[in-house]
Design a protein around this motif. Structure first.
Motif, PDB file in Angstrom:
ATOM      1  N   SER A  36       9.168  25.145 -25.110  1.00  0.00           N
ATOM      2  CA  SER A  36       8.660  24.382 -26.245  1.00  0.00           C
ATOM      3  C   SER A  36       7.389  23.617 -25.884  1.00  0.00           C
ATOM      4  O   SER A  36       6.680  23.127 -26.764  1.00  0.00           O
ATOM      5  N   ALA A  37       7.109  23.519 -24.570  1.00  0.00           N
ATOM      6  CA  ALA A  37       5.915  22.791 -24.130  1.00  0.00           C
ATOM      7  C   ALA A  37       4.948  23.662 -23.344  1.00  0.00           C
ATOM      8  O   ALA A  37       3.889  23.189 -22.935  1.00  0.00           O
ATOM      9  N   SER A  38       5.286  24.928 -23.113  1.00  0.00           N
ATOM     10  CA  SER A  38       4.397  25.814 -22.355  1.00  0.00           C
ATOM     11  C   SER A  38       4.730  27.258 -22.679  1.00  0.00           C
ATOM     12  O   SER A  38       5.766  27.551 -23.292  1.00  0.00           O
ATOM     13  N   PHE A 215       0.304  23.248 -20.340  1.00  0.00           N
ATOM     14  CA  PHE A 215       1.597  22.751 -20.820  1.00  0.00           C
ATOM     15  C   PHE A 215       1.408  21.329 -21.319  1.00  0.00           C
ATOM     16  O   PHE A 215       0.445  20.645 -20.965  1.00  0.00           O
ATOM     17  N   ARG A 216       2.352  20.904 -22.168  1.00  0.00           N
ATOM     18  CA  ARG A 216       2.339  19.531 -22.683  1.00  0.00           C
ATOM     19  C   ARG A 216       3.281  18.681 -21.836  1.00  0.00           C
ATOM     20  O   ARG A 216       4.508  18.887 -21.876  1.00  0.00           O
ATOM     21  N   PRO A 217       2.757  17.741 -21.063  1.00  0.00           N
ATOM     22  CA  PRO A 217       3.628  16.946 -20.196  1.00  0.00           C
ATOM     23  C   PRO A 217       4.626  16.126 -21.018  1.00  0.00           C
ATOM     24  O   PRO A 217       4.278  15.497 -22.014  1.00  0.00           O
ATOM     25  N   SER A 218       5.871  16.161 -20.569  1.00  0.00           N
ATOM     26  CA  SER A 218       6.917  15.361 -21.197  1.00  0.00           C
ATOM     27  C   SER A 218       8.092  15.285 -20.228  1.00  0.00           C
ATOM     28  O   SER A 218       8.207  16.102 -19.295  1.00  0.00           O
ATOM     29  N   LEU A 219       8.965  14.314 -20.445  1.00  0.00           N
ATOM     30  CA  LEU A 219      10.142  14.172 -19.593  1.00  0.00           C
ATOM     31  C   LEU A 219      11.038  15.396 -19.702  1.00  0.00           C
ATOM     32  O   LEU A 219      11.600  15.868 -18.696  1.00  0.00           O
TER      33      LEU A 219
END
Length: 298
Positions: A36-38, A215-219
């Motif tokens: 979902s982020a990459s 990618f979108r950095p997230s926890l």
């Protein structure tokens, strides 16, 4: 080809195989979160490089003798080829195919792996299978198809995506046979290190070219990446090598039949999906089939 080591007990093989299937199945949910982020290739490349770096750190601190040696070039080449087939080819194609193919249908397609591995092991490695082993694999595949049938047909599927998953499944079967040829010649930690680093490096230029390695950095993304690199990549690699060495390629591969069961239960617990009683009945032939595979006769 080295002979099997002293076979472990059926109970021990069953416990390790069940744990292997559970962790392997959890990777699909962790992968969905990460993708979902990459892009899929970016996620896999970062995952394998991180896993290889962690494996190298552990080996240098705890198992320095496990570092791969260059004097046996043929064994090292087989380890590299097996790792590329299992990680770069199988997971790369499967994760890409899952973008247009429902997870349920993906599970059905991948469930052909144990039967394909058993056939290739009997022909290539001369591993005995017997009628009980064949019947067990067929019963397990029937149970997988029963569980996933309604879900697979309820959503549209892309022919190109299904083809990618089938090619990846065949690559995984060949990889299992190659691992069977090297488990007696290399330390399992050395095999894991070689295969993970090689897969990460092989996917890196593709991820850069096709996805920009972005990618979108997230926890959630970093948590997914860390879990896949440690428990999934390192953990399942070591468990699979143990199963192949002590039980043979066909028996090790048969535990993939449990993947849809654990995948469904994890989807219910984590993603809030629902499942009907008729789908749960498919667990019965899977358990019966595994019992036949684990005890294929004297």
């Amino acid at each position: 080809m080295p002979a099997l080591t002293a076979p472990a007990s059926t109970l021990r093989i069953a416990c390790v195989g069940t744990a292997f299937s559970f962790v392997w199945s959890s990777a699909f949910i962790a992968g969905k979160i990460g993708m979902s982020a990459s892009g899929p290739l970016t996620l896999l490349s970062l995952r394998f490089l991180l896993a290889g770096g962690l494996a190298l750190l552990l080996i240098r601190c705890r198992f320095p003798a496990a570092l791969p040696r260059l004097h046996d070039g043929r064994t090292l080449l087989l380890a590299l080829l097996a790792g590329l087939l299992a990680n770069a080819v199988y997971l790369g194609l499967t994760y890409t195919g899952m973008q247009t193919v429902p997870v349920g249908l993906t599970a059905i397609l991948v469930s052909a792996n144990p039967l394909l591995t058993a056939c290739l092991a009997a022909l290539w490695l001369k591993e005995p299978c017997g009628w009980r082993g064949v019947a067990g694999l067929l019963a397990g595949i029937a149970g997988v198809a029963w569980i996933m049938w309604e879900r697979a047909l309820a959503l549209p599927a892309d022919l190109a995506g299904m083809s990618l998953i089938l090619i990846g499944t065949a690559a995984l079967a060949v990889s299992t046979l190659l691992n069977r040829r090297i488990v007696g010649r290399m330390n399992p930690w050395g095999i894991a290190l070689t295969q993970l680093f090689a897969s990460g490096i092989a996917l890196l230029p593709l991820a850069w070219w096709l996805e920009g390695l972005s990618f979108r950095p997230s926890l959630a993304f970093f948590g997914s990446l860390l879990y896949q690199a440690t428990a999934v990549s390192i953990g399942t690699t070591l468990m699979l090598l143990w199963l192949v060495r002590h039980g043979g390629a066909a028996r090790a591969s048969s535990f993939h039949l449990l993947n849809p069961v654990f995948g469904t239960l994890l989807a219910i617990a984590i993603l809030g999906e629902t499942v009907g009683i008729r789908e749960l009945l498919g667990i019965l032939p899977i358990v019966a089939g595994l019992a036949l595979v684990l005890r294929p006769g004297r």
